[in-house]
Design a protein around this motif. Structure first.
Motif, PDB file in Angstrom:
ATOM      1  N   VAL A 170       1.312  -4.396  -2.636  1.00  0.00           N
ATOM      2  CA  VAL A 170       2.145  -3.681  -3.602  1.00  0.00           C
ATOM      3  C   VAL A 170       2.113  -2.199  -3.269  1.00  0.00           C
ATOM      4  O   VAL A 170       1.041  -1.611  -3.134  1.00  0.00           O
ATOM      5  CB  VAL A 170       1.649  -3.914  -5.041  1.00  0.00           C
ATOM      6  CG1 VAL A 170       2.472  -3.078  -6.025  1.00  0.00           C
ATOM      7  CG2 VAL A 170       1.725  -5.391  -5.402  1.00  0.00           C
ATOM      8  N   MET A 171       3.281  -1.607  -3.128  1.00  0.00           N
ATOM      9  CA  MET A 171       3.399  -0.176  -2.843  1.00  0.00           C
ATOM     10  C   MET A 171       3.747   0.567  -4.125  1.00  0.00           C
ATOM     11  O   MET A 171       4.618   0.131  -4.886  1.00  0.00           O
ATOM     12  CB  MET A 171       4.487   0.066  -1.797  1.00  0.00           C
ATOM     13  CG  MET A 171       4.759   1.526  -1.509  1.00  0.00           C
ATOM     14  SD  MET A 171       3.548   2.296  -0.431  1.00  0.00           S
ATOM     15  CE  MET A 171       4.173   1.758   1.165  1.00  0.00           C
ATOM     16  N   ARG A 172       3.073   1.689  -4.372  1.00  0.00           N
ATOM     17  CA  ARG A 172       3.352   2.487  -5.554  1.00  0.00           C
ATOM     18  C   ARG A 172       4.345   3.593  -5.236  1.00  0.00           C
ATOM     19  O   ARG A 172       4.525   3.975  -4.084  1.00  0.00           O
ATOM     20  CB  ARG A 172       2.046   3.103  -6.084  1.00  0.00           C
ATOM     21  CG  ARG A 172       0.989   2.064  -6.416  1.00  0.00           C
ATOM     22  CD  ARG A 172      -0.254   2.664  -7.032  1.00  0.00           C
ATOM     23  NE  ARG A 172      -0.965   3.571  -6.134  1.00  0.00           N
ATOM     24  CZ  ARG A 172      -2.230   3.929  -6.302  1.00  0.00           C
ATOM     25  NH1 ARG A 172      -2.924   3.463  -7.323  1.00  0.00           N
ATOM     26  NH2 ARG A 172      -2.819   4.759  -5.458  1.00  0.00           N
ATOM     27  N   ASP A 220       7.648  -5.933   7.681  1.00  0.00           N
ATOM     28  CA  ASP A 220       7.462  -4.503   7.427  1.00  0.00           C
ATOM     29  C   ASP A 220       6.679  -3.847   8.557  1.00  0.00           C
ATOM     30  O   ASP A 220       5.591  -3.314   8.343  1.00  0.00           O
ATOM     31  CB  ASP A 220       6.740  -4.320   6.092  1.00  0.00           C
ATOM     32  CG  ASP A 220       6.757  -2.883   5.595  1.00  0.00           C
ATOM     33  OD1 ASP A 220       7.523  -2.067   6.155  1.00  0.00           O
ATOM     34  OD2 ASP A 220       6.022  -2.574   4.655  1.00  0.00           O
ATOM     35  N   GLY A 229       5.341  -7.091  -5.377  1.00  0.00           N
ATOM     36  CA  GLY A 229       5.826  -5.770  -5.735  1.00  0.00           C
ATOM     37  C   GLY A 229       7.341  -5.695  -5.720  1.00  0.00           C
ATOM     38  O   GLY A 229       8.054  -6.661  -5.430  1.00  0.00           O
ATOM     39  N   GLU A 240      -5.747  -2.703  -2.711  1.00  0.00           N
ATOM     40  CA  GLU A 240      -5.109  -3.675  -1.834  1.00  0.00           C
ATOM     41  C   GLU A 240      -5.850  -3.825  -0.498  1.00  0.00           C
ATOM     42  O   GLU A 240      -5.550  -4.736   0.272  1.00  0.00           O
ATOM     43  CB  GLU A 240      -3.660  -3.273  -1.567  1.00  0.00           C
ATOM     44  CG  GLU A 240      -2.774  -3.206  -2.793  1.00  0.00           C
ATOM     45  CD  GLU A 240      -2.346  -4.595  -3.261  1.00  0.00           C
ATOM     46  OE1 GLU A 240      -2.101  -5.471  -2.420  1.00  0.00           O
ATOM     47  OE2 GLU A 240      -2.257  -4.797  -4.482  1.00  0.00           O
ATOM     48  N   SER A 260       5.158  -0.194   8.286  1.00  0.00           N
ATOM     49  CA  SER A 260       4.168   0.130   7.255  1.00  0.00           C
ATOM     50  C   SER A 260       2.996   0.889   7.859  1.00  0.00           C
ATOM     51  O   SER A 260       2.443   0.500   8.897  1.00  0.00           O
ATOM     52  CB  SER A 260       3.659  -1.154   6.588  1.00  0.00           C
ATOM     53  OG  SER A 260       2.561  -0.873   5.730  1.00  0.00           O
ATOM     54  N   GLN A 303       0.786   6.415  -2.413  1.00  0.00           N
ATOM     55  CA  GLN A 303       1.656   5.243  -2.444  1.00  0.00           C
ATOM     56  C   GLN A 303       0.915   3.944  -2.139  1.00  0.00           C
ATOM     57  O   GLN A 303       1.294   2.888  -2.635  1.00  0.00           O
ATOM     58  CB  GLN A 303       2.816   5.415  -1.457  1.00  0.00           C
ATOM     59  CG  GLN A 303       3.801   6.496  -1.863  1.00  0.00           C
ATOM     60  CD  GLN A 303       5.082   6.427  -1.048  1.00  0.00           C
ATOM     61  OE1 GLN A 303       5.971   5.641  -1.333  1.00  0.00           O
ATOM     62  NE2 GLN A 303       5.160   7.254  -0.029  1.00  0.00           N
ATOM     63  N   HIS A 304      -0.138   4.027  -1.327  1.00  0.00           N
ATOM     64  CA  HIS A 304      -0.925   2.836  -1.029  1.00  0.00           C
ATOM     65  C   HIS A 304      -2.051   2.699  -2.051  1.00  0.00           C
ATOM     66  O   HIS A 304      -2.824   3.636  -2.258  1.00  0.00           O
ATOM     67  CB  HIS A 304      -1.528   2.924   0.370  1.00  0.00           C
ATOM     68  CG  HIS A 304      -0.502   2.985   1.459  1.00  0.00           C
ATOM     69  ND1 HIS A 304      -0.751   3.546   2.693  1.00  0.00           N
ATOM     70  CD2 HIS A 304       0.783   2.558   1.486  1.00  0.00           C
ATOM     71  CE1 HIS A 304       0.328   3.456   3.441  1.00  0.00           C
ATOM     72  NE2 HIS A 304       1.279   2.871   2.735  1.00  0.00           N
ATOM     73  N   TYR A 350       9.053  -2.726  -4.300  1.00  0.00           N
ATOM     74  CA  TYR A 350       9.416  -1.570  -3.495  1.00  0.00           C
ATOM     75  C   TYR A 350      10.756  -1.829  -2.817  1.00  0.00           C
ATOM     76  O   TYR A 350      10.974  -2.885  -2.216  1.00  0.00           O
ATOM     77  CB  TYR A 350       8.336  -1.300  -2.450  1.00  0.00           C
ATOM     78  CG  TYR A 350       8.491   0.021  -1.729  1.00  0.00           C
ATOM     79  CD1 TYR A 350       7.972   1.190  -2.276  1.00  0.00           C
ATOM     80  CD2 TYR A 350       9.159   0.088  -0.522  1.00  0.00           C
ATOM     81  CE1 TYR A 350       8.103   2.400  -1.617  1.00  0.00           C
ATOM     82  CE2 TYR A 350       9.292   1.303   0.152  1.00  0.00           C
ATOM     83  CZ  TYR A 350       8.762   2.453  -0.413  1.00  0.00           C
ATOM     84  OH  TYR A 350       8.899   3.641   0.240  1.00  0.00           O
ATOM     85  N   ARG A 389       5.219  -4.345   2.643  1.00  0.00           N
ATOM     86  CA  ARG A 389       5.869  -4.068   1.362  1.00  0.00           C
ATOM     87  C   ARG A 389       6.923  -5.102   1.010  1.00  0.00           C
ATOM     88  O   ARG A 389       7.238  -5.293  -0.162  1.00  0.00           O
ATOM     89  CB  ARG A 389       6.548  -2.689   1.425  1.00  0.00           C
ATOM     90  CG  ARG A 389       5.593  -1.532   1.594  1.00  0.00           C
ATOM     91  CD  ARG A 389       6.332  -0.267   2.019  1.00  0.00           C
ATOM     92  NE  ARG A 389       6.788  -0.356   3.411  1.00  0.00           N
ATOM     93  CZ  ARG A 389       7.404   0.634   4.040  1.00  0.00           C
ATOM     94  NH1 ARG A 389       7.655   1.770   3.407  1.00  0.00           N
ATOM     95  NH2 ARG A 389       7.776   0.500   5.301  1.00  0.00           N
TER      96      ARG A 389
END
Length: 256
Positions: free
Chosen positions: A215-217, A167, A138, A116, A170, A111-112, A140, A133
């Motif tokens: 940005v979080m995936r 956040d 992003g 970044e 995180s 996810q990270h 998210y 996040r």
């Protein structure tokens, strides 16, 4: 290397390099992440070839440790599951004792985005840097009780620490020298302690905290650990974590 309550820790030092003045260690606490851990290690090596990579296998029952070792990472095998807080405390202690100057925590589930990391490293005037996040980059999204709890927690911690935080839970964060020495001895192992309480501990020790938008995936493999019941309980745990952080004994002044 040992940590409190831990009788045996195994560590494989494949790929360990010689000491140099500025040393970065990227740590992946991992529990049953065999499907994603090698890919994440490869991405870290591509984006930060100057860094060492340590995977803390937190009592996995799959082949997480073997695949991390095959991908060229340092591997620390914990004999049983300690949770993220316990895994990171062991990692911070190892990093401090081994002469690393900075540690970046990255999730092993993908996810990270390791690209970044450069945004965290660009902040040079803070001891702890959070990859946020919900800070303008992003898309998210967290919904329901968990999101309400996060907003409440952000408000409370921003007031306590004196820095706007969006956040605070995180797990994507950078810890520099003074904070690294502090966390090697005083990093909380309880649920949410590793994120929430650690920030209060750093602040009470006179260290600075900052955040940068990242940005979080989406998770590519595995199953997220949250469900409606856990999300509902999350708010109560947030309150307890903040309370523990405020009443716990202040860290020793030697880490100031």
């Amino acid at each position: 290397m040992t940590t409190e309550g831990l009788e045996r820790v195994e560590i494989s030092l494949n790929g360990s390099g010689p000491a140099h003045e500025q040393r970065l260690l990227v740590v992946l606490p991992a529990l049953n992440e065999q499907e994603s851990v090698a890919k994440v290690i490869g991405e870290i090596r591509a984006s930060r070839p100057d860094a060492d990579v340590l995977v803390v296998d937190d009592g996995s029952t799959d082949r997480t440790a073997e695949r991390a070792d095959a991908a060229g990472a340092l591997v620390m095998r914990l004999p049983f599951n300690l949770g993220v807080g316990g895994a990171m405390r062991a990692a911070y202690r190892y990093a401090h004792e081994s002469g690393f100057t900075s540690v970046v925590q990255v999730d092993a589930d993908g996810q990270h985005d390791p690209r970044e990391i450069e945004h965290l490293l660009a902040v040079r005037d803070a001891d702890v840097v959070i990859g946020a996040r919900f800070a303008g980059r992003g898309s998210y999204v967290v919904k329901g009780p968990r999101r309400w709890a996060m907003r409440l927690l952000s408000f409370v911690l921003s007031r306590i620490i004196g820095v706007p935080l969006t956040d605070p839970t995180s797990g994507f964060r950078l810890v520099h020298g003074r904070a690294l020495a502090l966390f090697a001895e005083h990093y909380p192992e309880e649920y949410l302690g590793d994120t929430v309480e650690s920030l209060v501990i750093a602040h009470r020790a006179g260290l600075s905290v900052a955040q940068v938008p990242v940005v979080m995936r989406a998770r590519e493999t595995g199953v997220a650990s949250t469900n409606p019941v856990r999300s509902a309980v999350y708010l109560l745990r947030v309150v307890v974590a903040v309370g523990l952080a405020l009443i716990r004994r202040r860290p020793e002044s030697e880490h100031r």
